[in-house]
Design a protein around this motif. Sequence first.
Motif, PDB file in Angstrom:
ATOM      1  N   VAL A 121       0.851  -1.184   0.000  1.00 39.83           N
ATOM      2  CA  VAL A 121       0.000   0.000   0.000  1.00 39.83           C
ATOM      3  C   VAL A 121       0.890   1.238   0.000  1.00 39.83           C
ATOM      4  O   VAL A 121       1.854   1.313   0.758  1.00 39.83           O
ATOM      5  N   GLY A 122       0.558   2.190  -0.861  1.00 38.32           N
ATOM      6  CA  GLY A 122       1.344   3.412  -0.961  1.00 38.32           C
ATOM      7  C   GLY A 122       0.543   4.634  -0.558  1.00 38.32           C
ATOM      8  O   GLY A 122      -0.674   4.680  -0.709  1.00 38.32           O
ATOM      9  N   ALA A 144       6.385  13.376  -0.975  1.00 36.86           N
ATOM     10  CA  ALA A 144       6.899  12.111  -0.456  1.00 36.86           C
ATOM     11  C   ALA A 144       5.969  10.958  -0.772  1.00 36.86           C
ATOM     12  O   ALA A 144       4.754  11.122  -0.894  1.00 36.86           O
ATOM     13  N   LEU A 145       6.556   9.776  -0.877  1.00 40.06           N
ATOM     14  CA  LEU A 145       5.822   8.520  -1.026  1.00 40.06           C
ATOM     15  C   LEU A 145       6.269   7.576   0.081  1.00 40.06           C
ATOM     16  O   LEU A 145       7.467   7.474   0.372  1.00 40.06           O
ATOM     17  N   ALA A 162      10.535   0.302  -2.948  1.00 42.68           N
ATOM     18  CA  ALA A 162      10.846   1.690  -2.596  1.00 42.68           C
ATOM     19  C   ALA A 162      12.155   2.140  -3.237  1.00 42.68           C
ATOM     20  O   ALA A 162      12.272   3.286  -3.713  1.00 42.68           O
ATOM     21  N   ASP A 163      13.139   1.255  -3.283  1.00 47.76           N
ATOM     22  CA  ASP A 163      14.422   1.605  -3.900  1.00 47.76           C
ATOM     23  C   ASP A 163      14.250   1.887  -5.390  1.00 47.76           C
ATOM     24  O   ASP A 163      14.892   2.800  -5.928  1.00 47.76           O
ATOM     25  N   ASP A 171      11.108  10.959  -3.329  1.00 43.55           N
ATOM     26  CA  ASP A 171      11.379  10.823  -1.904  1.00 43.55           C
ATOM     27  C   ASP A 171      10.512   9.670  -1.418  1.00 43.55           C
ATOM     28  O   ASP A 171       9.330   9.845  -1.123  1.00 43.55           O
ATOM     29  N   CYS A 172      11.076   8.492  -1.351  1.00 41.86           N
ATOM     30  CA  CYS A 172      10.293   7.289  -1.093  1.00 41.86           C
ATOM     31  C   CYS A 172      10.963   6.452  -0.013  1.00 41.86           C
ATOM     32  O   CYS A 172      12.191   6.329   0.016  1.00 41.86           O
ATOM     33  N   ALA A 173      10.138   5.882   0.877  1.00 41.99           N
ATOM     34  CA  ALA A 173      10.672   5.032   1.932  1.00 41.99           C
ATOM     35  C   ALA A 173       9.675   3.929   2.255  1.00 41.99           C
ATOM     36  O   ALA A 173       8.455   4.108   2.105  1.00 41.99           O
TER      37      ALA A 173
END
Length: 306
Positions: A121-122, A144-145, A162-163, A171-173
């Motif tokens: 889920v994002g 951001a995500l 995410a990578d 900007d993802c984590a």
Amino acid sequence: MRIAVVGCGAMGSVYAARLARAGHDVLVVDAWAEHVRAIGENGLHVSGPDGAFAAPVRAFTSAPEEPVDLVVLAVKAADAAAAARTLGGLVGPDTVVLTIQNGLGSAEAVAAEVGGARLAVGIAKGFGASLEGPGRAHHNAMRALRFGSYDSLAPGEVERVADAWRRGGFDCAAVDDIAAMQWEKLICNVAYSAPCALTGMTVGQVLEHTEMGTVSRDAAAEAWEIARARGIAVQVDDPVEFVRDFGARMPDAKPSALLDIEAGRVSEIGFINGAIPREADKIGARAPVNATLTALVRTREAMFRA
């Protein structure tokens, strides 16, 4: 990574183009034939604060028989379950499905179609995007995500996804508690989605309005109370201060629910303000502020079909 973006609207176009520019093998699926044809002939064009570019992306009006590593469902919440049923040959034994929608409820519907074990889920925060025409999208904000496992998807798989997005400049984590982050975003969304949709005001106008500002804050406080009663570990101490700070950062923004109303479309209000009374019902509670706002927006939408 082989990636399919299903739903190549404004947000989906930004996702697909940036992922393709990073070197991923990206295809998109969208029902708008003219959009698909333009992408196939000229690439997917995206402009924004960091410049403009075109990315080569394969485009289809229906899902091809081509298993991928990652399917991104970028459709509206109300369309997520139907879109999940069309994935067909895109999903292989090891395919991860990432669903990114507003509000609450769509992930459950997607899990019922593809299985919770492969689902991530994002949450997209502070994004603003629009389609300027076939094959062309613009974004004016992109904060951001955050991605998390819906059920039992391994943390390493979520991090791998995410990578791939970080390589696209996002900007993802990967996070452990995606539910808490969903609710934190939802608290902000309920404060402005229905009030803006009903009045035509921007976020900043609702924030400062004598009457609607009070309604907005009450909607947020009610959502916060239900989240805490449901045992959601939201990191919010003061919901009123939280949503005022959120609104102050984007005073000229129009929530998607207002944009839908202006375009004569049915909005996602049932997954935003409408999610609060549904969640309240699970614990035998009531959420009259958000229930009333949802009913008012739905009444207005019913006029589109009259």
